[in-house]
Design an enzyme around this catalytic site. Structure first.
Site, short mmCIF file in Angstrom:
data_model
loop_
_atom_site.label_atom_id
_atom_site.label_comp_id
_atom_site.label_asym_id
_atom_site.label_seq_id
_atom_site.Cartn_x
_atom_site.Cartn_y
_atom_site.Cartn_z
N LYS A 72 202.83 42.61 -3.00
CA LYS A 72 202.94 44.24 -3.11
C LYS A 72 202.84 44.24 -4.49
CE LYS A 72 203.79 45.69 1.07
NZ LYS A 72 203.04 46.78 1.79
N ASP A 99 210.16 48.59 3.96
CA ASP A 99 210.61 47.42 4.69
C ASP A 99 211.06 46.32 3.95
OD1 ASP A 99 210.46 48.49 7.36
OD2 ASP A 99 208.39 48.34 7.46
#
Length: 353
Positions: A72, A99
């Site tokens: 990410k 999340d």
């Protein structure tokens, strides 16, 4: 003959002929200039190739990327760079819902840039993941609802002029910043090209939440001139298979999500920005149960690759497709044989807890 039932599966003939524009130039150079940048490993695992009757299986190991335990950072760092470059100098709070790994990456990017971060976390995210986000200096708001509700709360909170939403899912009217995040993921695919040294994959398996990483993968492999192209397989939890449901419907749909160990994939609505790429360029989609992802993570660990349930989902999905009832038909649909080269994108390391 195996008695395993057929998995939730959708195949889309013709995806390998679909074409789109390439990712913009400059992303890889940006990442390469960052302190601590290095290509993540592409690890060959012959036991998996033997198990699944294909030629070679490689795992792109994203367990350590720019000092964080997931891919990410590639999207978050590039997007925050673009956001700050287009604003007047001064303090700003970067908001997002997550999340887990995306929120931590945004918080890290904000801290490195001397800015604030506010991260909204839905129910079901493990406490260590929440603590890791807070340890980056971010304010954390825990939302007693699913991921989509956390996104809504973050978007509402970003209405002030000194705040910017840096979200890795898009909806009509909010697509520029999610597009920058997708652009950031292009570096991962460029590294695979270099690491395979001209031996292009025949199949790439990618885990899917809202579909942003899958959009980047589709963009990379479907922006090339017509010719040999790999099959692309998306993998989701059975309890949050919004892409599979959307492909079946032929239009984006939302699903009610349940609990899953694949917390980073527990998303009920595809990104509006990703959807045209998923619909056009994915060859197939499959959904897997938690037990399959847990087994896959354990098996990868035994082979020396640290992977959480989300990162191991592609292995679980590949096993679901290539074994059990109807496996030969699914193998043919993906164009696989005993010489095929498969790449699994392991997007996160094993949880620290």
């Amino acid at each position: 003959m195996s008695t395993n039932p057929s998995p939730p599966w959708r195949v889309r003939p013709g995806a390998r002929t679909w074409r789109c524009a390439p990712a913009p130039a400059g992303v890889r150079a940006f990442h390469s200039a960052l302190p601590g940048y290095a290509p993540t490993p592409l690890t060959e695992l012959p036991p998996l190739a033997a198990e699944l009757a294909v030629g070679r299986v490689f795992v792109k190991d994203e367990s350590s990327r720019l000092g964080l335990p997931a891919f990410k950072a590639l999207g978050a760092f590039w997007a925050v760079h673009r956001v700050l470059a287009e604003r007047e100098p001064g303090p700003v709070t970067l908001l997002t819902a997550t999340d887990g790994n995306h929120g931590r990456a945004v918080a890290r990017a904000a801290r490195l840039a001397g800015q604030g971060a506010h991260v909204f976390v839905p129910r079901g995210v493990p406490a260590p993941a929440v603590a890791a986000i807070a340890a980056e200096g971010a304010r954390v708001t825990e939302v007693p609802g699913p991921y989509d509700e956390a996104v809504r709360r973050a978007a509402e909170a970003a209405g002030r002029p000194d705040s910017v939403l840096v979200q890795d899912t898009a909806w009509p009217g909010y697509e520029e910043i999610p597009g920058w995040i997708v652009e950031g993921y292009a570096t991962l695919c460029a590294e695979i090209d270099e690491q395979l040294a001209g031996t292009g994959p025949d199949l790439v398996c990618v885990p899917v939440g809202v579909g942003s990483l899958a959009q980047a993968v589709v963009t990379h492999y479907r922006s090339r001139p017509a010719g040999r192209a790999p099959a692309l397989l998306s993998v989701e939890p059975e309890t949050a298979a919004c892409v599979l449901a959307s492909l079946a419907a032929g239009t984006p749909v939302s699903v009610t999500t349940g609990d899953t160990v694949m917390a980073g994939l527990n998303c009920g609505t595809p990104s509006s920005l990703a959807w045209p790429y998923l619909y056009g360029g994915l060859d197939a989609a499959v959904a897997v149960p938690d037990a399959a992802a847990v087994r896959a993570a354990a098996d990868l660990a035994g082979l020396g690759v640290s992977s959480g349930p989300c990162g191991a989902a592609p292995l679980a999905g590949l096993r679901a497709v290539l074994t059990g009832a109807g496996a030969e038909e699914r193998r043919r649909a993906l164009g696989l044989d005993a010489a095929s080269v498969v790449v699994l994108l392991s997007t996160e390391g094993a949880p620290a807890c």
